[in-house]
Design an enzyme around this catalytic site. Structure first.
Site, PDB file in Angstrom:
ATOM      1  N   ALA A 104       0.848  -1.212  -0.028  1.00 50.42           N
ATOM      2  CA  ALA A 104      -0.045   0.037  -0.072  1.00 50.42           C
ATOM      3  C   ALA A 104       0.926   1.149  -0.026  1.00 50.42           C
ATOM      4  O   ALA A 104       1.899   1.065   0.462  1.00 50.42           O
ATOM      5  CB  ALA A 104      -0.935  -0.159   1.063  1.00 50.42           C
ATOM      6  N   GLY A 147       0.822  -4.991   0.742  1.00 52.89           N
ATOM      7  CA  GLY A 147      -0.304  -5.145  -0.043  1.00 52.89           C
ATOM      8  C   GLY A 147       0.086  -5.713  -1.410  1.00 52.89           C
ATOM      9  O   GLY A 147      -0.590  -6.340  -2.067  1.00 52.89           O
ATOM     10  N   GLU A 150      -0.071  -9.345  -0.854  1.00 51.08           N
ATOM     11  CA  GLU A 150      -1.691  -9.557  -0.657  1.00 51.08           C
ATOM     12  C   GLU A 150      -2.488  -9.635  -1.948  1.00 51.08           C
ATOM     13  O   GLU A 150      -3.290 -10.480  -2.336  1.00 51.08           O
ATOM     14  CB  GLU A 150      -2.300  -8.656   0.246  1.00 51.08           C
ATOM     15  CG  GLU A 150      -1.782  -8.763   1.900  1.00 51.08           C
ATOM     16  CD  GLU A 150      -2.176  -7.574   2.596  1.00 51.08           C
ATOM     17  OE1 GLU A 150      -1.821  -6.566   2.250  1.00 51.08           O
ATOM     18  OE2 GLU A 150      -2.496  -7.806   3.671  1.00 51.08           O
ATOM     19  N   GLU A 170       4.423  -5.164   7.421  1.00 48.00           N
ATOM     20  CA  GLU A 170       3.599  -4.174   8.120  1.00 48.00           C
ATOM     21  C   GLU A 170       3.973  -3.973   9.483  1.00 48.00           C
ATOM     22  O   GLU A 170       4.133  -2.770  10.156  1.00 48.00           O
ATOM     23  CB  GLU A 170       2.305  -4.499   7.834  1.00 48.00           C
ATOM     24  CG  GLU A 170       1.686  -4.509   6.645  1.00 48.00           C
ATOM     25  CD  GLU A 170       1.777  -5.617   5.667  1.00 48.00           C
ATOM     26  OE1 GLU A 170       2.375  -6.498   6.064  1.00 48.00           O
ATOM     27  OE2 GLU A 170       1.027  -5.802   4.870  1.00 48.00           O
TER      28      GLU A 170
HETATM   29  N1  CAA Z   1       4.643   3.272  -0.512  1.00 43.85           N
HETATM   30  C1  CAA Z   1       4.959   4.507  -0.957  1.00 43.85           C
HETATM   31  N2  CAA Z   1       6.336   4.877  -1.656  1.00 43.85           N
HETATM   32  C2  CAA Z   1       7.018   3.830  -1.615  1.00 43.85           C
HETATM   33  C3  CAA Z   1       6.607   2.400  -0.937  1.00 43.85           C
HETATM   34  C4  CAA Z   1       5.417   2.378  -0.497  1.00 43.85           C
HETATM   35  N3  CAA Z   1       5.004   0.898   0.016  1.00 43.85           N
HETATM   36  N4  CAA Z   1       7.802   1.563  -1.392  1.00 43.85           N
HETATM   37  C5  CAA Z   1       8.820   2.191  -2.002  1.00 43.85           C
HETATM   38  N5  CAA Z   1       8.242   3.682  -2.068  1.00 43.85           N
HETATM   39  C6  CAA Z   1       8.992   4.762  -2.846  1.00 43.85           C
HETATM   40  C7  CAA Z   1      10.015   5.176  -1.928  1.00 43.85           C
HETATM   41  O1  CAA Z   1       9.614   6.152  -1.055  1.00 43.85           O
HETATM   42  C8  CAA Z   1      11.159   5.841  -2.958  1.00 43.85           C
HETATM   43  O2  CAA Z   1      10.526   7.086  -3.293  1.00 43.85           O
HETATM   44  P1  CAA Z   1      11.611   8.223  -3.266  1.00 43.85           P
HETATM   45  O3  CAA Z   1      12.489   8.002  -4.352  1.00 43.85           O
HETATM   46  O4  CAA Z   1      10.378   9.163  -3.624  1.00 43.85           O
HETATM   47  O5  CAA Z   1      12.142   8.450  -1.714  1.00 43.85           O
HETATM   48  C9  CAA Z   1      10.784   4.749  -3.971  1.00 43.85           C
HETATM   49  O6  CAA Z   1       9.669   4.114  -4.016  1.00 43.85           O
HETATM   50  C10 CAA Z   1      12.095   3.842  -4.309  1.00 43.85           C
HETATM   51  O7  CAA Z   1      12.051   3.150  -3.015  1.00 43.85           O
HETATM   52  P2  CAA Z   1      13.409   2.730  -2.145  1.00 43.85           P
HETATM   53  O8  CAA Z   1      14.365   3.913  -2.129  1.00 43.85           O
HETATM   54  O9  CAA Z   1      13.020   2.360  -0.765  1.00 43.85           O
HETATM   55  O10 CAA Z   1      14.142   1.772  -2.805  1.00 43.85           O
HETATM   56  P3  CAA Z   1      14.807   0.466  -2.259  1.00 43.85           P
HETATM   57  O11 CAA Z   1      15.342  -0.455  -3.592  1.00 43.85           O
HETATM   58  O12 CAA Z   1      16.066   1.281  -1.425  1.00 43.85           O
HETATM   59  O13 CAA Z   1      14.050  -0.199  -1.378  1.00 43.85           O
HETATM   60  C11 CAA Z   1      12.105  -1.516  -0.630  1.00 43.85           C
HETATM   61  C12 CAA Z   1      13.014  -0.964  -2.010  1.00 43.85           C
HETATM   62  C13 CAA Z   1      12.632  -2.593   0.094  1.00 43.85           C
HETATM   63  C14 CAA Z   1      10.776  -2.294  -1.523  1.00 43.85           C
HETATM   64  C15 CAA Z   1      11.453  -0.550   0.155  1.00 43.85           C
HETATM   65  O14 CAA Z   1      11.130   0.736  -0.821  1.00 43.85           O
HETATM   66  C16 CAA Z   1      10.382  -0.565   0.938  1.00 43.85           C
HETATM   67  O15 CAA Z   1      10.623  -1.224   2.167  1.00 43.85           O
HETATM   68  N6  CAA Z   1       9.026  -0.112   0.799  1.00 43.85           N
HETATM   69  C17 CAA Z   1       7.996  -0.318   1.665  1.00 43.85           C
HETATM   70  C18 CAA Z   1       7.603  -2.042   1.740  1.00 43.85           C
HETATM   71  C19 CAA Z   1       6.575  -1.956   2.817  1.00 43.85           C
HETATM   72  O16 CAA Z   1       6.606  -1.871   3.822  1.00 43.85           O
HETATM   73  N7  CAA Z   1       5.427  -2.407   2.433  1.00 43.85           N
HETATM   74  C20 CAA Z   1       4.108  -2.513   3.279  1.00 43.85           C
HETATM   75  C21 CAA Z   1       3.256  -1.255   3.072  1.00 43.85           C
HETATM   76  S1  CAA Z   1       1.738  -1.466   4.177  1.00 43.85           S
HETATM   77  C22 CAA Z   1       0.729  -2.270   3.486  1.00 43.85           C
HETATM   78  O17 CAA Z   1       0.723  -2.838   2.289  1.00 43.85           O
HETATM   79  C23 CAA Z   1      -0.361  -2.474   4.317  1.00 43.85           C
HETATM   80  C24 CAA Z   1      -1.490  -3.306   3.713  1.00 43.85           C
HETATM   81  O18 CAA Z   1      -1.555  -4.620   3.929  1.00 43.85           O
HETATM   82  C25 CAA Z   1      -2.567  -2.937   2.846  1.00 43.85           C
END
Ligand code: CAA
Length: 296
Positions: A104, A147, A150, A170
């Site tokens: 998400a 998500g 999911e 999460e």
């Molecule tokens: N939401 C919004 N933006 C996101 C994102 C997310 N889930 N995941 C990545 N991005 C964005 C980053 O903020 C970044 O944007 P900026 O360049 O503007 O800063 C861009 O995508 C690239 O990401 P990274 O620089 O972090 O890339 P990376 O290669 O270093 O890392 C990653 C990759 C490990 C996937 C890391 O981005 C990450 O951990 N992302 C979040 C993953 C996460 O926690 N997902 C769960 C979300 S909660 C959920 O999904 C709830 C549910 O059940 C419905």
């Protein structure tokens, strides 16, 4: 980019929950989509020799295909269009080589408070993928997190590229999976492995996901999408009516007791005897020729 074809009805379905209250945060996204008539976050196409595989590529590379409201409204629309397209027998959903979807959209989510999340029934509008009558294959390269995992699990079959990573991180954000992660993951890989993933937030790789049964096959990264489309063509060559019945019966096993599920299966099996395609399939077998299915 393909234009919207399903029109106002399915957009309305995306906008209203069963109690009729509007998903307010999605209104702006839908209005934008309706006014441009184009997808901003998806590439939508038909693939396969007979153009009978619906193809949806999540295309929000700057955010690693994070599932923002607008993307989810568009995905609902694209799936609905393919569901209503008589020539399409199967749908493939994929992302990029780096990310299927990183979950998400945390930047959108961060601002929500409890009353908004509750009032909007946040993530409830994501269910179109799980409810689609036609089979859906997730072709997962790279990250399928939160998500994203999911969404993959809402699909019927998951094919993975060998560098894919599946996780429910999460807990690291101070929340829990909210679009089926605690339920579908547990049903898919069992309590111990699901608990470990949900409680640590640590992802598993493609090989472990295949061993655990989350994924049915693993392919080299660059072959994954073609393999998923090939599988889509194989499924699309069957009777679409009967493949919908197969999907409904297998899906019922997640909702029903064994006794109820077996009863449902038996009645659905009996129902195939009322179809053209059951007679066509069995007759073709006896006459040693391919079946001419008419999807009825
Ligand atoms: N939401 C919004 N933006 C996101 C994102 C997310 N889930 N995941 C990545 N991005 C964005 C980053 O903020 C970044 O944007 P900026 O360049 O503007 O800063 C861009 O995508 C690239 O990401 P990274 O620089 O972090 O890339 P990376 O290669 O270093 O890392 C990653 C990759 C490990 C996937 C890391 O981005 C990450 O951990 N992302 C979040 C993953 C996460 O926690 N997902 C769960 C979300 S909660 C959920 O999904 C709830 C549910 O059940 C419905």
């Amino acid at each position: 980019m393909a234009a919207f074809r399903g029109g106002v009805t399915s957009l309305k379905n995306a906008l209203f929950n069963p109690s009729g209250s509007v998903f307010r945060s999605q209104v702006a996204a839908v209005v934008r989509c309706m006014s441009t008539g184009q997808y901003q976050n998806l590439i939508v196409d038909k693939k396969g020799q007979n153009q009978n595989v619906g193809f949806i590529q999540l295309n929000r590379p700057k955010a690693l295909n994070a599932l923002c409201d607008e993307l989810m409204v568009e995905l609902t629309q694209a799936v609905t269009d393919f569901e209503n397209d008589g020539n399409v027998g199967c749908i493939v959903i994929t992302g990029s080589e780096k990310a299927f979807a990183a979950g998400a959209d945390i930047k959108e989510m961060q601002k929500r408070d409890f009353s908004q999340a509750y009032d909007e029934n946040f993530t409830a509008a994501w269910t179109k993928v799980a409810e689609c009558k036609k089979p859906i294959i997730a072709a997962v390269n790279g990250y399928a997190l939160g998500g994203g995992n999911e969404l993959a699990m809402m699909c019927d079959i998951i094919y993975a590229g060998e560098k894919a990573k599946f996780g429910q991180p999460e807990i690291k954000l101070g929340t829990i999976p909210g679009a089926g992660g605690t339920q579908r993951l547990t049903q898919s890989i069992g309590k111990s492995k699901a608990m470990e993933m949900v409680l640590t937030g640590n992802p598993i790789n493609a090989e472990d996901a295949e061993k655990a049964g989350l994924v049915s096959k693993v392919f080299p990264v660059e072959q994954l999408v073609d393999e998923a489309i090939k599988l889509g063509e194989t499924i699309s060559a069957q009777s679409k009516l009967v493949s919908a019945m197969c999907k409904e019966a297998v899906s019922a096993s997640f909702e029903m007791s064994l006794r109820e599920g077996l009863h449902f299966e038996k009645r659905t099996f009996h129902a195939t005897f009322a179809t053209h395609d059951r007679m066509a399939g069995m007759t073709a077998f006896i006459e040693k020729r391919p079946a001419d299915f008419k999807d009825k």
